[in-house]
Design an enzyme around this catalytic site. Structure first.
Site, PDB file in Angstrom:
ATOM      1  CG  HIS A   1      26.289 -39.008  43.059  1.00 35.41           C
ATOM      2  ND1 HIS A   1      25.307 -37.850  43.662  1.00 35.41           N
ATOM      3  CD2 HIS A   1      25.579 -39.048  41.988  1.00 35.41           C
ATOM      4  CE1 HIS A   1      24.353 -37.630  42.947  1.00 35.41           C
ATOM      5  NE2 HIS A   1      24.444 -38.683  41.942  1.00 35.41           N
TER       6      HIS A   1
ATOM      7  CE  LYS B   1      29.092 -35.518  58.138  1.00 33.04           C
ATOM      8  NZ  LYS B   1      28.622 -34.781  57.152  1.00 33.04           N
ATOM      9  NE  ARG B   2      25.663 -45.792  56.105  1.00 30.63           N
ATOM     10  CZ  ARG B   2      25.023 -46.767  55.290  1.00 30.63           C
ATOM     11  NH1 ARG B   2      23.690 -46.498  54.632  1.00 30.63           N
ATOM     12  NH2 ARG B   2      25.687 -47.912  54.972  1.00 30.63           N
TER      13      ARG B   2
ATOM     14  CE  LYS C   1      29.587 -40.029  54.346  1.00 27.03           C
ATOM     15  NZ  LYS C   1      29.144 -38.986  53.594  1.00 27.03           N
TER      16      LYS C   1
ATOM     17  CB  THR D   1      22.851 -32.797  50.780  1.00 24.35           C
ATOM     18  OG1 THR D   1      22.905 -34.302  51.329  1.00 24.35           O
ATOM     19  CG2 THR D   1      23.289 -32.753  49.571  1.00 24.35           C
TER      20      THR D   1
ATOM     21  CE  LYS E   1      19.472 -32.693  53.745  1.00 25.19           C
ATOM     22  NZ  LYS E   1      19.605 -34.206  53.623  1.00 25.19           N
TER      23      LYS E   1
END
Ligand code: C3B
Length: 838
Positions: free
Chosen positions: A373, A566-567, A572, A677, A681
């Protein structure tokens, strides 16, 4: 199964079989019965929590009868089963999902209304089951939903943490972690006190000769008991109800060690108990980071050993030969966390069942598949050899043997490449020596997959390059991630789901998401667009209310909602986002009032948890809140810009947030986000996205079309050179970003020192995540977003077109790919009309 019960008894069981409710009256009866008996309350003190509890118990009863029949059917048919081993299952709430999957939400809604409750309020009483950190754990949860919906005989295996991911509070702009004790009342689990496994740790290995054969015997230094807790997983529109088995740890030998207890050593007996329970006490709160803690390794072995014992026990019931094991069992390793399962199965087969090494190894490698992952080096698991030796002495020996045989075969195939052996060895010859878990997982599996095309290509050309040479390319494959449309559309966005159903010939699209393509012919339909826009607006109103209730800030739902949830992680790039927000703020401040009037109002919404030990991530949260504190009360700005940080982002909040976004941000440095992901969504809920060419963004672009997505930034193939240039060339910072930094350093957003490390990361420390390189392109692309949003008609058309092309991203498609390419398993047909037996 049925035949083994004598005729008269069988008749009595059949005559008395449980019939589940199917209508409002039946449902109400069950609720009242549970309130008055199970909960021992009455209608006079039935509050919303009691109504939630009783409703859940009513549905749970229903699920468990389906569960029993599913298990009975699977045992009877005795076909190959899939076992999904994951240290995280981020399930969220269960009740709403259960009601929808069994198709009785309307019944419950009417029944609860008659009893005096609003179903929305009842559903909200449930505590999220938050046994995961982020994407990896939520993917496991989506996969369980798809496995059940598609009628695969499949089990999930995980740990029953007493504390899931911490609850996040924001105090004075900083994250504070509060423990998440979620097991107070959990109707969704069934303790199986009769299903227990003794798990050993420490001790030593002795050789014994039995019948002329030398075998290794591992004498335990400590034994801890694993107790099974079963969570029923209902499929959508099918009676199949699969099992998620979570292990809880406790001291072996009952409540206390009676010997110690009786000899007066009460305290140490209690201490033993405590120590055993510690194993399943808490989820490690790191996302994409491994910190090599002994207790974490203990968790991994505890869970893996209990699960394998259970799997092997089930296999043995069918009295087949060991060579048939891979025909009956497929085990998927969700990341390297369960890699010890490979070693444990080899140990069971060789040490306990007495198989020859090579025969056992053939069985082991045919059984396992491994999903990678991440390529982030800090997330790749390595365990110090000394620690493994101490905790699992026999396993270390087996790992050394696996490595020896592997390296021998490599040496044979690549006799001229001496360095190859050093590079691919499962044991890293460092100080201290380390076991490389990803390499062990590759060597012990028959298939290795990444989670999006770019990611699967990257692992083949970077971290696992040598292994592609050794095994050939066929061992490596791609299964692009997906999400379950049941939770992420039908449940999270019921009005949109209903509107879609009205254009797609009913609810079948929830089981075959490609049917969404029927929407495309309605894109020009004015009335349809209007209803679409109204639903989006209503979802934004709901989020605006939540923002007001939790932060006190009033936002205008007519603004463009720009969401990044998100985290929190440097890769990110929430820092890129907040720097962009500051840039927007400065631009607005520099305008005349007349110019400002022409600007598009925007709400920048952030949410996400930082790992408690990740200092930089916490600074990012602090900067976001500090910017919000200044911007949100600036009267020059008003509605033109609001900056919101939503506390405690989790699955149930995601269900409210995703449907309310206009544009969402998926802006990782190219090549770092394996898939993502939430991007799926957001698009599925009629929001557009801004993103880099990374992870699944690339495939989303391919599916929905380049004109329906806002891409920006450098490409993954250029990242290495850029980083090199930052360090060894002259590194100039983007001039607009420089202005942002100067403003922060002036103290506009509070003590500049608080943010100096974030700025230094870009200016002085090589800007590893390419924030400066991508800044200009990011700002420009946001201007394109503004322009596009002004044309609402076209914007809505883009949203509808995108949704209609999202069929590929259902987790049902993933599961079918895994089943075909990796597991070689088939669904079990269910006869809907026969409720009794197989
Ligand atoms: C995540 C990755 O970071 C995401 O890109 C990916 O979509 C999901 O996994 C699911 O595949 N991930 C995670 O949440 N935790 C890790 N330790 C590694 C990857």
């Amino acid at each position: 199964v049925e035949a083994s019960i004598p005729e008269p008894q069988r008749e009595a069981w059949k005559r008395n079989q449980i019939t589940s409710f199917t209508d409002k009256d039946g449902f109400e009866k069950e609720v009242v019965r549970h309130v008055e008996t199970t909960l021992a309350r009455s209608m006079f003190n039935c509050d919303e929590i009691a109504a939630y509890s009783a409703t859940s118990l009513a549905f749970r009863d229903r699920l468990i009868t389906h569960w029993n029949r599913t298990q009975q059917r699977q045992t009877y048919r005795d076909t190959k089963r899939v076992y999904y081993l994951s240290l995280e299952f981020l399930m969220g709430r269960a009740l709403d999902n259960a009601m929808l999957n069994v198709g009785l939400k309307n019944v419950a809604q009417d029944g609860l209304a008659e009893l005096g409750f609003r179903i929305e309020d009842v559903v909200k009483q449930e505590h999220d089951a938050a046994l995961g950190n982020g994407g990896l754990g939520r993917l496991a949860a989506c996969f369980l939903d798809s496995l059940a919906t598609l009628n695969f005989p499949a089990w999930g295996y995980g740990l029953r943490y007493r504390y899931g991911i911490f609850k996040q509070e924001i105090i004075d702009g900083y994250q504070v972690e509060v423990p998440d004790y979620w097991l107070d009342f959990n109707p969704w689990e069934f303790p199986r006190h009769d299903v227990t496994v003794d798990i050993q740790f420490f001790g030593q290995v002795n050789k014994k000769t039995v019948g002329g054969k030398t075998i290794s015997v591992w004498e335990a230094g400590e034994i801890v008991q694993a107790v099974a807790y079963d969570v029923p997983i209902p499929g959508y529109d099918t009676p199949t109800t699969n099992n998620l088995r979570l292990w809880s740890s406790k001291a072996s030998g009952g409540e206390f060690d009676f010997q110690k207890f009786n000899s007066g050593d009460y305290e140490s007996s209690v201490a033993d108990q405590q120590r055993a329970e510690t194993i399943s006490a808490v989820l490690y709160p790191n996302d994409n980071l491994e910190r090599g803690k002994e207790l974490r390794l203990k968790q991994q072995y505890f869970w893996v050993a209990a699960s394998l014992y259970d799997i092997v026990r089930r296999f043995k019931k069918s009295r087949r030969s060991w060579n048939e094991f891979p025909d009956q069992v497929a085990i998927q390793l969700n990341d390297t966390h369960p890699t010890l399962a490979i070693v444990e199965l080899q140990r069971i087969l060789v040490d306990i069942e007495g198989l020859e090494w090579d025969n056992a190894w053939e069985i082991v490698t045919s059984t396992f598949g491994y999903t990678n992952h991440t390529v982030l080096p800090e997330a790749l698991e390595k365990w110090p050899v000394g620690l493994v030796q101490h905790l699992l002495p026999r396993h270390l020996q087996i790992i050394y043997d696996i490595n020896l045989f592997f390296l021998q075969s490599v040496e044979k195939a690549f006799p001229d490449d001496r360095d190859m052996l050093r590079r691919v060895s499962i044991i890293e010859e460092s100080q201290p020596k380390m076991v490389r878990m990803a390499f062990l997982a590759i060597v012990g599996s028959h298939k290795v997959n990444g989670v999006a095309e770019l990611h699967s290509d990257l692992i083949k050309t970077t971290i696992f390059k040598d292994f592609v040479e050794i095994y050939g390319p066929d061992k490596f494959t791609n299964v692009t991630n997906g999400i379950t449309p049941r939770r992420w559309l039908h449940q999270a966005n019921p009005r949109l789901s209903e509107l879609i159903a009205s254009k797609c010939g009913g609810n079948d699209f929830l089981k075959d998401l490609t049917l969404l393509n029927q929407l495309e012919k309605h894109v020009e339909d004015k009335q349809f667009r209007k209803e679409w826009a109204e639903i989006k607006y209503a979802n934004k109103v709901r989020l605006a209310k939540h923002i007001k209730d939790t932060t006190g800030v009033v936002v205008n739902p007519a603004s463009l909602f720009d969401v990044q949830v998100k985290r929190i992680h440097e890769y990110k790039r929430q820092q890129l986002n907040i720097f962009g927000v500051i840039h927007r703020y400065l631009s607005l401040k520099a305008m005349t009032p007349d110019q400002r009037k022409k600007q598009l109002p925007r709400v920048s919404i952030f949410g996400g948890k930082a790992a408690p030990g990740y200092w930089m991530a916490k600074q990012i949260i602090h900067l976001i809140n500090s910017v919000g504190a200044v911007v949100n009360k600036d009267e020059d700005i008003g509605d033109l810009l609001k900056v919101i940080f939503l506390e405690d982002y989790n699955v149930s909040k995601a269900e409210m947030i995703c449907p309310a976004s206009d544009i969402s941000e998926h802006i990782s440095t190219a090549g770092t986000e394996a898939s993502g992901t939430s991007n799926m969504k957001f698009v599925l809920n009629g929001g557009l996205i801004i993103g880099t060419c990374d992870g699944a963004n690339i495939e989303i672009t391919r599916e929905i079309g380049e004109s329906n997505i806002f891409l920006f930034g450098n490409l993954s193939e250029d990242v290495e050179d850029l980083r090199h240039a930052h360090t060894y060339g002259s590194h100039t910072i983007d001039s607009d970003l420089d202005k942002v930094f100067n403003e922060i350093e002036k103290g506009t957003f509070g003590t500049p020192h608080d943010f100096s490390a974030m700025i230094a990361a870009v200016r002085q420390h090589g800007d590893y995540y390419l924030v400066s390189d991508d800044f200009h392109s990011y700002i420009e692309t946001h201007q394109l977003v503004d322009e596009a949003y002004r044309n609402q008609d076209e914007w809505i058309a883009k949203c509808i077109t995108s949704v209609s092309r999202m069929g590929f991203f259902t987790s049902d498609r993933c599961i079918n790919e895994y089943a075909e390419e990796i597991w070689n398993v088939e669904p079990l047909a269910v006869d809907r009309h026969s409720i009794w037996g197989p």
